[in-house]
Design a protein around this motif. Structure first.
Motif, mmCIF file in Angstrom:
data_model
loop_
_atom_site.group_PDB
_atom_site.id
_atom_site.type_symbol
_atom_site.label_atom_id
_atom_site.label_comp_id
_atom_site.label_asym_id
_atom_site.label_seq_id
_atom_site.Cartn_x
_atom_site.Cartn_y
_atom_site.Cartn_z
ATOM 1 N N TYR A 1 41.387 85.469 43.197
ATOM 2 C CA TYR A 1 42.374 86.542 43.305
ATOM 3 C C TYR A 1 42.945 86.562 44.728
ATOM 4 O O TYR A 1 42.205 86.384 45.702
ATOM 5 C CB TYR A 1 41.736 87.895 42.985
ATOM 6 C CG TYR A 1 41.277 88.001 41.547
ATOM 7 C CD1 TYR A 1 42.139 88.462 40.551
ATOM 8 C CD2 TYR A 1 39.991 87.616 41.183
ATOM 9 C CE1 TYR A 1 41.733 88.548 39.233
ATOM 10 C CE2 TYR A 1 39.567 87.697 39.864
ATOM 11 C CZ TYR A 1 40.440 88.159 38.895
ATOM 12 O OH TYR A 1 40.032 88.226 37.575
ATOM 13 N N PRO A 2 44.278 86.775 44.865
ATOM 14 C CA PRO A 2 44.924 86.780 46.193
ATOM 15 C C PRO A 2 44.404 87.941 47.040
ATOM 16 O O PRO A 2 43.903 88.931 46.509
ATOM 17 C CB PRO A 2 46.406 86.950 45.859
ATOM 18 C CG PRO A 2 46.522 86.616 44.393
ATOM 19 C CD PRO A 2 45.215 86.995 43.775
ATOM 20 N N THR A 3 44.553 87.835 48.406
ATOM 21 C CA THR A 3 45.197 86.703 49.071
ATOM 22 C C THR A 3 44.325 85.454 48.948
ATOM 23 O O THR A 3 43.098 85.555 49.001
ATOM 24 C CB THR A 3 45.405 87.004 50.573
ATOM 25 O OG1 THR A 3 44.127 87.411 51.137
ATOM 26 C CG2 THR A 3 46.339 88.185 50.758
ATOM 27 N N CYS A 4 44.996 84.291 48.833
ATOM 28 C CA CYS A 4 44.221 83.089 48.606
ATOM 29 C C CYS A 4 45.042 81.868 49.010
ATOM 30 O O CYS A 4 46.251 81.947 49.214
ATOM 31 C CB CYS A 4 43.811 82.983 47.134
ATOM 32 S SG CYS A 4 45.214 82.867 45.978
ATOM 33 N N GLY A 5 44.363 80.751 49.100
ATOM 34 C CA GLY A 5 45.036 79.498 49.405
ATOM 35 C C GLY A 5 44.037 78.368 49.468
ATOM 36 O O GLY A 5 42.824 78.593 49.557
ATOM 37 N N ILE A 6 44.561 77.160 49.405
ATOM 38 C CA ILE A 6 43.717 75.967 49.443
ATOM 39 C C ILE A 6 44.517 74.863 50.126
ATOM 40 O O ILE A 6 45.738 74.756 49.939
ATOM 41 C CB ILE A 6 43.267 75.569 48.017
ATOM 42 C CG1 ILE A 6 42.309 74.378 48.056
ATOM 43 C CG2 ILE A 6 44.454 75.327 47.105
ATOM 44 C CD1 ILE A 6 41.628 74.120 46.716
ATOM 45 N N LEU B 1 39.426 76.600 51.821
ATOM 46 C CA LEU B 1 39.968 77.488 50.805
ATOM 47 C C LEU B 1 39.609 78.918 51.174
ATOM 48 O O LEU B 1 38.655 79.166 51.904
ATOM 49 C CB LEU B 1 39.469 77.119 49.400
ATOM 50 C CG LEU B 1 37.973 77.205 49.093
ATOM 51 C CD1 LEU B 1 37.498 78.631 48.790
ATOM 52 C CD2 LEU B 1 37.643 76.305 47.899
ATOM 53 N N TRP B 2 40.381 79.865 50.648
ATOM 54 C CA TRP B 2 40.122 81.274 50.936
ATOM 55 C C TRP B 2 40.616 82.134 49.787
ATOM 56 O O TRP B 2 41.553 81.767 49.074
ATOM 57 C CB TRP B 2 40.765 81.692 52.259
ATOM 58 C CG TRP B 2 42.274 81.613 52.322
ATOM 59 C CD1 TRP B 2 43.165 82.630 52.125
ATOM 60 C CD2 TRP B 2 43.063 80.446 52.600
ATOM 61 N NE1 TRP B 2 44.462 82.182 52.274
ATOM 62 C CE2 TRP B 2 44.425 80.844 52.565
ATOM 63 C CE3 TRP B 2 42.755 79.115 52.878
ATOM 64 C CZ2 TRP B 2 45.467 79.952 52.788
ATOM 65 C CZ3 TRP B 2 43.792 78.223 53.099
ATOM 66 C CH2 TRP B 2 45.133 78.637 53.063
ATOM 67 N N PHE B 3 39.949 83.260 49.576
ATOM 68 C CA PHE B 3 40.356 84.210 48.547
ATOM 69 C C PHE B 3 39.784 85.582 48.868
ATOM 70 O O PHE B 3 38.799 85.700 49.616
ATOM 71 C CB PHE B 3 39.920 83.753 47.150
ATOM 72 C CG PHE B 3 38.442 83.487 46.998
ATOM 73 C CD1 PHE B 3 37.549 84.517 46.723
ATOM 74 C CD2 PHE B 3 37.939 82.193 47.117
ATOM 75 C CE1 PHE B 3 36.190 84.273 46.574
ATOM 76 C CE2 PHE B 3 36.587 81.936 46.974
ATOM 77 C CZ PHE B 3 35.706 82.977 46.697
ATOM 78 N N THR B 4 40.392 86.641 48.294
ATOM 79 C CA THR B 4 39.956 88.008 48.563
ATOM 80 C C THR B 4 38.757 88.391 47.713
ATOM 81 O O THR B 4 37.823 89.036 48.175
ATOM 82 C CB THR B 4 41.105 89.004 48.329
ATOM 83 O OG1 THR B 4 42.120 88.748 49.298
ATOM 84 C CG2 THR B 4 40.643 90.446 48.479
ATOM 85 N N VAL C 1 34.548 94.392 50.049
ATOM 86 C CA VAL C 1 35.299 93.317 49.386
ATOM 87 C C VAL C 1 36.293 92.776 50.415
ATOM 88 O O VAL C 1 37.465 93.148 50.441
ATOM 89 C CB VAL C 1 36.012 93.819 48.117
ATOM 90 C CG1 VAL C 1 36.723 92.667 47.405
ATOM 91 C CG2 VAL C 1 35.012 94.474 47.175
ATOM 92 N N GLY C 2 35.784 91.905 51.270
ATOM 93 C CA GLY C 2 36.587 91.397 52.375
ATOM 94 C C GLY C 2 36.879 89.922 52.294
ATOM 95 O O GLY C 2 37.296 89.309 53.277
ATOM 96 N N GLY C 3 36.670 89.327 51.105
ATOM 97 C CA GLY C 3 37.075 87.947 50.897
ATOM 98 C C GLY C 3 36.124 86.906 51.462
ATOM 99 O O GLY C 3 35.101 87.220 52.071
#
Length: 304
Positions: free
Chosen positions: A115-120, A147-150, A278-280
């Motif tokens: 789930y956003p915010t996200c990216g790879i 990679l990152w996501f919320t 919930v800080g990703g």
């Protein structure tokens, strides 16, 4: 912060520190925070020509950083400390007897829910577009090193090529990670959960999403207001329980997991909706952050 594993990197650092003049420069910068080349030369009683090679050595070792400040009569070179911490590893990494090690790239997860915010991203470019979870299924994801996501999870199938007549006594994972804030924020706590084959091992609260300085290995093209580096953490499960960097975080023990050389092993990183913070989550792999490593898994076993 800089983490030095290799002798060649350590030699460069020790060379830079092997001078009374350069140690004086570091002490002055530590006390003042920021000084011009002229100020340093005056304090040390050196000419600009004599000072310059010392500054270059310190800059090459990432101990200081040089910036140009616009002044009324032209630009002035300003020096400031670059690293606040340096970790040295003096021993070579070795595989212990009856240990199976595997290094898995960040993008080689077997399943995910994002789930956003996200990216790879790979070391060279973003995969698709940021904040679009669909790109976590893109075929190029296997090349990804960050990679990152919320909220959500990524799960990895961990190789376990050990003798069939063996008992697993310890499982550990070493990884660089941080929270995921909009932009960056060093004070952005996130409860990151760790599970193995569906069983919750425990959780660790990441303090923040770091971007105060560029990551040691983060590519130059990476935006300065994006995740720069994380913290290197080691999660270990053995017969006594589950530990994060030698601090016990739960009673979940290896004998409770019912894993063996004949069962597949799935390891999950998650930030659930139910978490207090919930800080990703950001996972850093080779080519990003401060440690230049993939996700490293280690399995200890005994022959039966």
């Amino acid at each position: 912060m800089r983490y030095l594993k290799h002798i060649s990197e350590q030699a460069e650092l020790f060379n830079a520190l092997g001078s009374e003049v350069r140690l004086q420069i570091l002490n002055l910068l530590q006390a003042k925070g920021r000084m011009s080349m002229n100020e340093l030369a005056d304090k040390l009683g050196l000419s600009q020509g004599a000072l310059t090679p010392h500054i270059r050595k310190l800059e090459s070792a990432d101990l200081v950083r040089i910036n140009q400040d616009a002044m009324a009569h032209g630009n002035m070179k300003m020096c400031e400390p670059h690293l606040d911490k340096i970790f040295l590893v003096f021993s070579q990494e070795t595989i212990r007897q009856n240990e199976y090690a595997s290094h898995i790239r960040v993008g080689q997860y077997s399943s995910c829910e994002i789930y956003p915010t996200c990216g790879i991203s790979t070391e060279k470019s973003i995969i698709g577009e940021v904040d679009d979870p669909r790109y976590f299924t893109h075929q190029k994801r296997f090349e990804a090193d960050i990679l990152w996501f919320t909220r959500g999870f990524v799960e990895y199938m961990v190789p376990c090529i050990i003798p069939r007549s063996s008992r697993i006594t310890e499982f550990s994972v070493s990884v660089e990670l941080s929270s995921e804030a909009p932009g960056v924020n060093a004070n952005w706590p996130s409860d990151i959960y760790f599970s193995l084959n569906g069983m919750l091992l425990g959780q660790w609260t990441s303090p923040g999403d770091y971007g105060d300085v560029p990551g040691r290995f983060t590519p130059d093209w990476w935006l300065s207001n994006w995740n720069q580096y994380g913290l290197l953490k080691t999660l270990t499960v053995n017969e006594k329980g589950t530990f994060m960097d030698d601090v016990q975080i739960s009673q979940a023990a290896i004998q409770d997991l019912n894993i063996s050389s004949r069962t597949p092993i799935y390891f999950r990183f998650s930030v659930p909706d139910s978490a207090e913070h919930v800080g990703g989550l950001t996972l850093f792999g080779r080519g990003f952050g401060n440690y230049n490593q993939d996700i490293e898994f280690y399995i200890q076993y005994e022959r039966e």
